[in-house]
Design a protein around this motif. Structure first.
Motif, short mmCIF file in Angstrom:
data_model
loop_
_atom_site.label_atom_id
_atom_site.label_comp_id
_atom_site.label_asym_id
_atom_site.label_seq_id
_atom_site.Cartn_x
_atom_site.Cartn_y
_atom_site.Cartn_z
N GLU A 197 0.82 -1.63 -0.16
CA GLU A 197 0.03 0.27 -0.06
C GLU A 197 0.80 1.25 0.35
OE1 GLU A 197 -3.46 1.87 3.22
OE2 GLU A 197 -3.75 -0.23 3.00
N ASP A 198 2.00 1.19 0.86
CA ASP A 198 2.97 2.67 0.83
C ASP A 198 3.41 2.53 -0.69
OD1 ASP A 198 2.49 2.39 4.07
OD2 ASP A 198 4.32 2.05 4.23
N ALA A 199 3.65 1.57 -0.72
CA ALA A 199 4.93 1.32 -1.94
C ALA A 199 3.80 2.28 -3.39
CB ALA A 199 5.13 0.32 -2.83
N LYS A 200 2.42 2.45 -3.87
CA LYS A 200 1.59 2.42 -4.58
C LYS A 200 1.53 3.82 -4.01
CE LYS A 200 -0.99 -2.02 -5.63
NZ LYS A 200 -2.22 -2.53 -4.90
N ARG A 201 1.51 4.54 -2.76
CA ARG A 201 1.60 5.83 -2.26
C ARG A 201 2.11 6.75 -2.83
NH1 ARG A 201 -1.14 5.07 3.48
NH2 ARG A 201 -3.27 4.92 3.01
N VAL A 202 3.65 5.98 -2.59
CA VAL A 202 5.29 6.59 -2.79
C VAL A 202 5.18 7.09 -4.45
CG1 VAL A 202 7.49 6.10 -2.79
CG2 VAL A 202 5.86 5.36 -0.23
N LEU A 203 4.91 5.97 -5.20
CA LEU A 203 5.30 5.76 -6.68
C LEU A 203 4.11 6.94 -7.12
CD1 LEU A 203 6.60 4.89 -9.25
CD2 LEU A 203 4.65 2.68 -9.59
N GLU A 204 3.27 7.37 -6.53
CA GLU A 204 1.81 8.25 -7.13
C GLU A 204 2.57 10.00 -6.46
OE1 GLU A 204 -1.98 7.79 -5.40
OE2 GLU A 204 -1.90 5.79 -6.11
N LEU A 205 2.95 9.34 -5.45
CA LEU A 205 3.48 10.87 -4.89
C LEU A 205 4.96 10.84 -5.41
CD1 LEU A 205 3.34 10.34 -0.93
CD2 LEU A 205 2.12 12.14 -2.43
N SER A 206 5.24 10.65 -5.99
CA SER A 206 6.94 10.34 -7.01
C SER A 206 6.33 11.48 -8.52
CB SER A 206 7.76 9.23 -7.05
OG SER A 206 7.10 8.66 -8.35
#
Length: 265
Positions: free
Chosen positions: A39-48
Motif C-alpha cells: 500500500e505504501d509503495a503504491k502511494r510513494v509511486l503516485e507521490l513521485s
C-alpha cells in the motif's frame, strides 16, 4: 539529500506540499522515499509522479502490522516491483528486525530471511541499490546480503539506515576493497549515545543523511520528524568530524549520488 524517509499517509496526509516546501526552504534537494508495505509503495509511486523531489523505493519491511513479516507478503510486492522497476530508485525498506518483541520465534526469523533474500535478488536483477533496516540484526543482515551477492556473482550499493550494530563492524565494511556500503545518520543522533560513535568510526565518504521521517526526530517532544530537520544530522556530523557543514553537505551529496545513481538521472 534525505536518503531515507517515509513521506506518505497517515503521518503525512493533508500537508505533504507544505512539508516539501519547508524542506526545500532549508536546502533539501531530494527525498529518497522508502515504503514498508505494498500500500505504501503504491502511494510513494503516485507521490513521485506528482512531486519531482520524491524518488520512490519499494520493498517489504521486516515488520508488518506490528509483527514479523510473513511469506504471504512477498508475492504481491515482487509483482509490484517487477511492474514498476523502471520508476524505482532503490529496493527498500527491506531487512531484518530481530527485536525480541518482533522476531518471537525461529520461524519468524526464517521468514524475514527468506523475504530479504528475494528482495536482494530483485535488487541484483534490476541493478537497484538496497535501502536496509537491520535493528538488533546487524551481523545477520550483512551476512545474508553478502551471501546473496556472492551467490549471484554481482553487487549493488547498500544503505544501512539507523544502524545499531557495533561501529567497528560498520567501519570494516566501508574499508573493504571497492566497498559500496553506506550508512545514513538521522536527527536522533542528538539524543543517542551510540550514533556519535558510529559517525566517529565511519569514513566521511561512506556517510549520507536521513531523517526517517516521521520517526527518529532530534527530541522526543517532536511528535513528527520532517525532512526539514536534515540539517540537524548535518550539523552533528560536522561537529563530530570537526569539519565545516559545507564539507558535510558536499560529501553526503556525492555519496548519495554513488548510492542512488538513478535518482540523479
Amino acid at each position: 539529500i534525505d536518503c531515507h524517509c517515509h513521506i506518505y499517509p497517515p503521518s503525512f496526509q493533508d500537508d505533504i506540499e507544505q512539508v516539501i516546501n519547508d524542506a526545500v526552504d532549508r536546502g533539501v534537494k531530494m527525498l529518497i522515499n522508502v515504503s514498508e508495505s505494498l500500500e505504501d509503495a503504491k502511494r510513494v509511486l503516485e507521490l513521485s509522479q506528482k512531486y519531482d523531489i520524491i524518488k520512490p523505493c519499494a520493498g517489504i519491511h521486516p515488520i508488518q502490522n506490528k509483527s514479523s513479516a510473513r511469506m504471504e507478503h512477498l508475492e504481491p510486492m515482487v509483482s509490484f516491483i517487477r511492474e514498476n522497476q523502471k520508476h524505482l530508485v532503490a529496493i527498500g525498506e527491506v531487512g531484518l528486525d530481530f527485536s525480541p518483541h518482533i522476531a518471537t520465534s525461529p520461524e519468524s526469523k526464517e521468514a524475514q530471511r527468506a523475504i530479504l533474500r528475494e528482495m536482494v535478488f530483485l535488487a541484483l536483477e534490476f541493478d537497484l541499490p538496497l535501502n536496509v533496516h537491520s535493528r538488533s540484526a546487524g551481523k545477520p543482515t550483512i551476512a545474508l546480503i553478502k551471501e546473496c551477492f556472492s551467490e549471484k556473482g554481482k553487487k549493488v550499493p547498500v544503505l544501512f539506515h539507523a544502524f545499531d550494530g557495533r561501529p567497528s563492524i560498520a567501519k570494516n565494511l566501508c574499508l573493504e576493497p571497492d566497498s559500496q556500503f553506506y550508512f545514513s545518520i538521522p536527527p536522533s543522533i542528538c539524543r543517542s549515545v551510540e550514533t556519535p560513535k558510529l559517525v566517529q568510526a565511519l569514513p566521511l565518504d561512506h556517510i549520507v543523511l536521513e531523517t526517517d521521517s516521521p520517526a527518529l526526530a532530534m527530541s522526543l517532544e517532536i511528535k513528527r520528524n520532517e525532512p526539514k530537520y536534515l540539517e540537524v544530522s548535518c550539523r552533528e556530523i560536522a561537529r563530530i568530524k570537526e569539519i565545516s557543514i559545507e564539507e558535510v553537505i558536499e560529501a553526503t551529496r556525492s555519496n548519495a549520488k554513488k548510492l542512488f545513481p538513478k535518482a540523479f538521472q
